[in-house]
Every structure is written in C-alpha cells, then in structure tokens.
Design an enzyme around this catalytic site. Structure first.
Site: not given
Length: 235
Positions: A74, A102, A145
C-alpha cells in the site's frame, strides 16, 4: 461475514495487515494463517520512521518471506510520509510473494507512468486514489481498491471492463462521471462522507465515525447523493 460474502461471490478476500515496525507487521501477518479464506494482505509502507528505499525493500522482503499469503504494497505517501519512485516500487514488485501495489500517490506523475510502462512479471498496479482510477486503467492498471466504489460498485466494475475491452467511447465519460462523484465523496475527511451517504441510503445503521474524525455535513452527503443520481441519469 466478509469471508462468507466473498466465498458466495467467488471474490478474493484481501485484508489489511499493516504496522510501522517490521516485527509488528510480521506478527500481524502470521495471524492470517488462522483464516484460510484470506487470499492476500494489504500492507502499508512503513510510516513515521521513514526508512530509505533500501530499508523499505528489506522490510517487505522480510515480510514476504514469512507471510502465509501474498502481499499487496500500500503506497500512500501523503499518509506515510514515505515517497517511493518507480525504481523502488519496481524492486518491491520483483520480490517473491509481492503480488501488487495499491498506488495512491496523490496524482499521476512520471513515476506512475514509468512504473506502469515496465512492470515486473506477475506484479499488478491497483489504483488507490479514487479520483484517478480511469486514467490509471487507461495506462494499464489492473483495477483499484477504492472507498467510493461502495457507493456505485457496478459502475466502477463497468468502467474497468470498458478499459479492458478498449471501449474508450464508453470508458471516458463514465470515468469522468465517477471521478466527479469520488471528488464529492472526499470533500471531507474519509470515510465520513461515505458513511453519511450509506446511512442516508439505509445501508448502514449509523453515520458515526471515531474521533478525531467528525460526522459528515449534510451538504457533503447531499452533494454525493446528487452526483450519484446524475451518474445514473446521464452515463
């Protein structure tokens, strides 16, 4: 409940398992072995300590070597204070056990373009900034996402499908409309507005958030509701 719903829909269950320290993150990931339904773990780049890129790489190499599930990095530098360039993200993507990133870089700069133009094998980019999903899909991202996808899930899936099919005439206006809705949803600190809209729709029992966040204003909730109505009526 999440595991049950994912199982019913044959959707992969991805859970957050982040921590600033390597040992704490390892312990968090180790607990996932108890849940065979989990397919991957979303792990933030270490925050606060702000290691060099080599330290971030060592952190994820250690985690990937012990995690029971693949990792999704992330990358959200405006929250972690740890920016990584395309070369650093590419190095992370080359680690065995790291499946994707992400990408929430706060925009689309040269690093995003460079990364998507030269991805490691088996490594995928998932948009993390709702506003920039459509252009990242156009550049080759695999999906996203996204918080605001809770409000128009089918339309976001439609957008991803349109870009994969090369249907630019369909993808471009839909992407713009969804970006307008996402911008309204993030007009106040996330997830306050989303929870306010979901509550107004009768989908969750309360719009409350935990301090230091405050509930969304009625004006923000109404703005997203209007954007959703416009999305259904015009695209």
């Amino acid at each position: 409940m999440c595991a049950r719903v994912c199982g019913e829909r044959d959707a992969p269950l991805i859970v957050g398992a982040g921590a600033s320290g390597t040992r704490a993150a390892e312990a968090s990931l180790a607990r996932l072995a108890r849940w065979p339904e989990v397919r991957a773990a979303l792990v933030t780049v270490p925050a606060f300590v702000r290691p060099a890129a080599a330290g971030v790489l060592a952190h994820f190499a250690r985690l990937a070597g012990t995690s029971p599930v693949p990792l999704i990095v992330y990358h959200v530098p405006y929250r972690t204070g740890q920016p990584l360039d395309a070369a650093a993200l590419r190095a992370l993507g080359s680690l065995p056990g790291v499946a994707g990133v992400k990408y929430a870089g706060g925009g689309i700069g040269e690093d995003a373009v460079a990364l998507l133009g030269d991805l490691p094998a088996g490594f995928e980019v998932l948009a993390g900034d709702d506003l920039y999903l459509s252009p990242l899909l156009a550049l080759g991202a695999a999906g996203g996402i996204l918080a605001s996808a809770h409000l128009a899930t089918g339309r976001f899936a439609e957008l991803a499908g349109a870009w994969r099919a090369g249907d630019v005439a369909r993808a471009r206006p839909l992407g713009h409309a969804l970006a307008r809705m996402s911008a309204a949803a993030f007009a106040e600190p996330n997830p306050a507005v989303l929870k306010g809209v979901l509550h107004a729709q009768g989908r969750i029992p309360t719009p409350d958030v935990r301090l230091p966040l405050l509930p969304a204003s009625q004006g923000a909730v109404k703005a997203v509701t209007a954007a959703l109505e416009g999305l259904e009526g015009s695209v």
